[in-house]
Write an enzyme that holds these catalytic residues in place. Structure first.
Site, short mmCIF file in Angstrom:
data_model
loop_
_atom_site.label_atom_id
_atom_site.label_comp_id
_atom_site.label_asym_id
_atom_site.label_seq_id
_atom_site.Cartn_x
_atom_site.Cartn_y
_atom_site.Cartn_z
N ASP A 157 9.26 2.74 1.64
CA ASP A 157 8.07 3.42 2.18
C ASP A 157 8.01 3.08 3.66
OD1 ASP A 157 5.55 4.03 3.11
OD2 ASP A 157 4.51 3.43 1.28
N LYS A 185 2.73 9.44 8.59
CA LYS A 185 1.99 9.04 9.79
C LYS A 185 2.52 9.58 11.13
CE LYS A 185 -0.80 5.28 8.14
NZ LYS A 185 -0.53 4.90 6.75
N PHE A 237 0.86 -1.19 0.00
CA PHE A 237 0.00 0.00 0.00
C PHE A 237 0.89 1.24 0.00
CE2 PHE A 237 -2.35 3.52 1.83
CZ PHE A 237 -3.48 3.51 1.03
C1 LIG Z 1 -0.78 5.22 5.35
C2 LIG Z 1 0.22 4.79 4.35
C3 LIG Z 1 0.41 5.50 3.14
C4 LIG Z 1 -0.46 6.67 2.74
O1 LIG Z 1 -0.34 7.75 3.60
P1 LIG Z 1 -1.42 8.94 3.54
O2 LIG Z 1 -0.92 9.93 4.53
O3 LIG Z 1 -2.73 8.34 3.91
O4 LIG Z 1 -1.44 9.44 2.15
C5 LIG Z 1 1.40 5.07 2.28
N1 LIG Z 1 2.17 4.00 2.59
C6 LIG Z 1 2.03 3.32 3.72
C7 LIG Z 1 2.94 2.17 4.01
C8 LIG Z 1 1.04 3.67 4.64
O5 LIG Z 1 0.87 2.95 5.76
#
Ligand SMILES: *Cc1c(COP(=O)(O)O)cnc(C)c1O
Length: 400
Positions: free
Chosen positions: A223, A252, A138
């Protein structure tokens, strides 16, 4: 306002992009939150791995108050004191030499994808623009990041999607080796898949990916939006491994609830983002940067990551007891306080989440069958002790 009034107005006027629980939270302190009717909950969601220091941590609240009285926003046309200090802190505590600030995780990943393509373009490598991501990953909801995301459900209805993205199975070096090539600009990966079900790759996987990227002249983007900010017991999850990425994305937990994202990279790669190449109005503005600076300093000053590791050990031990007592639990896994309880086939994690809300506990899912527990990193063993019997009761009532 009463919970029912808030929920009622929301159902009429807020877009229905979330299947929201019938809960209106109005106040938080540490790992406790209260709804508008005064009911207390223990929070094992933390805004989905975001309020890592707990709700309304006094150091962060103080920094926000002070900054709000001083200067909220100017522009990145000027140098911004809390932003430069935050960049200095993040680079001193990581492989990176430079930081770019934005507003969210998706925006950080979007920036990382742009940077990787620009980097190769600047070197005259025509056609080296392809991005490889992992199945089950994701990466966000913008057009480029949902295309990078390895889950079909986020893409349905949004075609045509940007070109040049493909996927290989996660934790499979052979598949990556077969797929990566001269046209690969970057590989983007989560060190542990969050939304994909708290999937922890085999030892050596990350170093193997690094190696394959090097052999093919591709950049490695990690990420760390969910795994970063101390979540696994180190600032960044890849710091457990003997390897370094080229680009890391964060968001986050970075502002403990204040929206801020970041992209960290080396001097060499950063040089491709010169004046005019990439920008965002609010990125690293005085307010967000001051909150994030207080967050990172507190993470260090209060030994939050050490505490996280100690509670993690205790939590995982207690969850093993739950597993022994609950036939519907298939697996318990986690690193630091990024924890997943996988349920057996035929059981839905969302059912556990709903039952636990009634008992006064907030939890979240990570895919259909994984029950995700991602509390604040300074949650106490006593708070974990409160959850355990409620979890056992919940799983036992679901057993059919
Ligand atoms: C939450 C998340 C995102 C997206 O972040 P947003 O601030 O909602 O755009 C991308 N990558 C990972 C691994 C995430 O947990």
């Amino acid at each position: 306002m009463k919970s029912s009034e808030i929920i009622n107005i929301g159902q009429q006027h807020v877009m229905g992009t979330y299947a929201r629980f019938p809960l209106a939270l109005v106040k938080g302190k540490g790992s406790r939150v209260w709804d508008a009717d005064g009911k207390e909950y223990i929070d094992f969601v933390a805004g989905i791995a975001t309020t890592n220091l707990g709700h309304c941590h006094p150091a962060v609240t103080e920094a926000i108050k002070k900054q709000a009285e001083t200067l909220l926003h100017v522009s990145n046309l000027y140098h911004i004191e809390p932003q430069v200090k935050l960049a200095e802190w993040l680079t001193e505590h990581s492989f990176a030499e430079r930081a770019f600030f934005c507003n969210s995780g998706a925006e950080a990943n979007e920036g990382a994808i742009k940077l990787a393509r620009k980097y190769h373009s600047d070197k005259g490598r025509i056609g080296k623009y392809k991005i490889i991501a992992a199945g089950g990953s994701f990466h966000g909801r913008t057009l480029a990041t949902l295309t990078a995301t390895g889950q079909d459900k986020v893409k349905a209805g949004f075609s045509p999607l940007p070109e040049g993205f493909s996927h290989v199975p996660y934790d499979d070096l052979e598949a990556l080796e077969e797929h990566i090539g001269e046209d690969t600009a970057a590989v983007i990966l989560e060190p542990i898949q969050g939304e994909g079900g708290i999937r922890i790759p085999s030892p050596g996987y990350m170093a193997g990916v690094r190696d394959l990227c090097d052999k093919n002249g591709a950049l490695l983007i990690l990420d760390e939006i969910q795994t970063g900010m101390g979540r696994t017991g180190k600032l960044l999850a890849h710091q457990w491994e003997e390897m370094t990425p080229d680009i890391v994305t964060m968001a986050k937990g970075l502002g403990n609830g204040v929206p801020i994202g970041a992209l960290l990279t080396t001097e060499e790669v950063a040089s491709s983002f010169g004046p005019g190449s990439h920008a965002t109005t609010f990125g690293g503005n005085p307010l967000c940067a001051a909150a994030a600076l207080a967050t990172v300093r507190t993470l260090e000053a209060e030994g939050v990551m050490e505490h996280c590791l100690a509670v993690s050990k205790y939590f995982l031990k207690r969850l093993e007891e739950v597993k022994k007592a609950s036939p519907i639990v298939k697996d318990v896994r986690g690193k630091g306080l990024l924890i997943g309880v996988e349920l057996e086939e035929g059981y839905l994690a969302i059912d556990a989440v709903k039952k636990l809300i009634e008992k006064g506990f907030l939890t979240v899912i990570a895919g259909e069958r994984v029950h995700r527990l991602v509390p604040a990193l300074n949650i106490t063993e006593e708070e974990v002790d409160r959850l355990i019997p409620a979890l056992e009761e919940t799983y036992s009532s679901m057993h059919k």
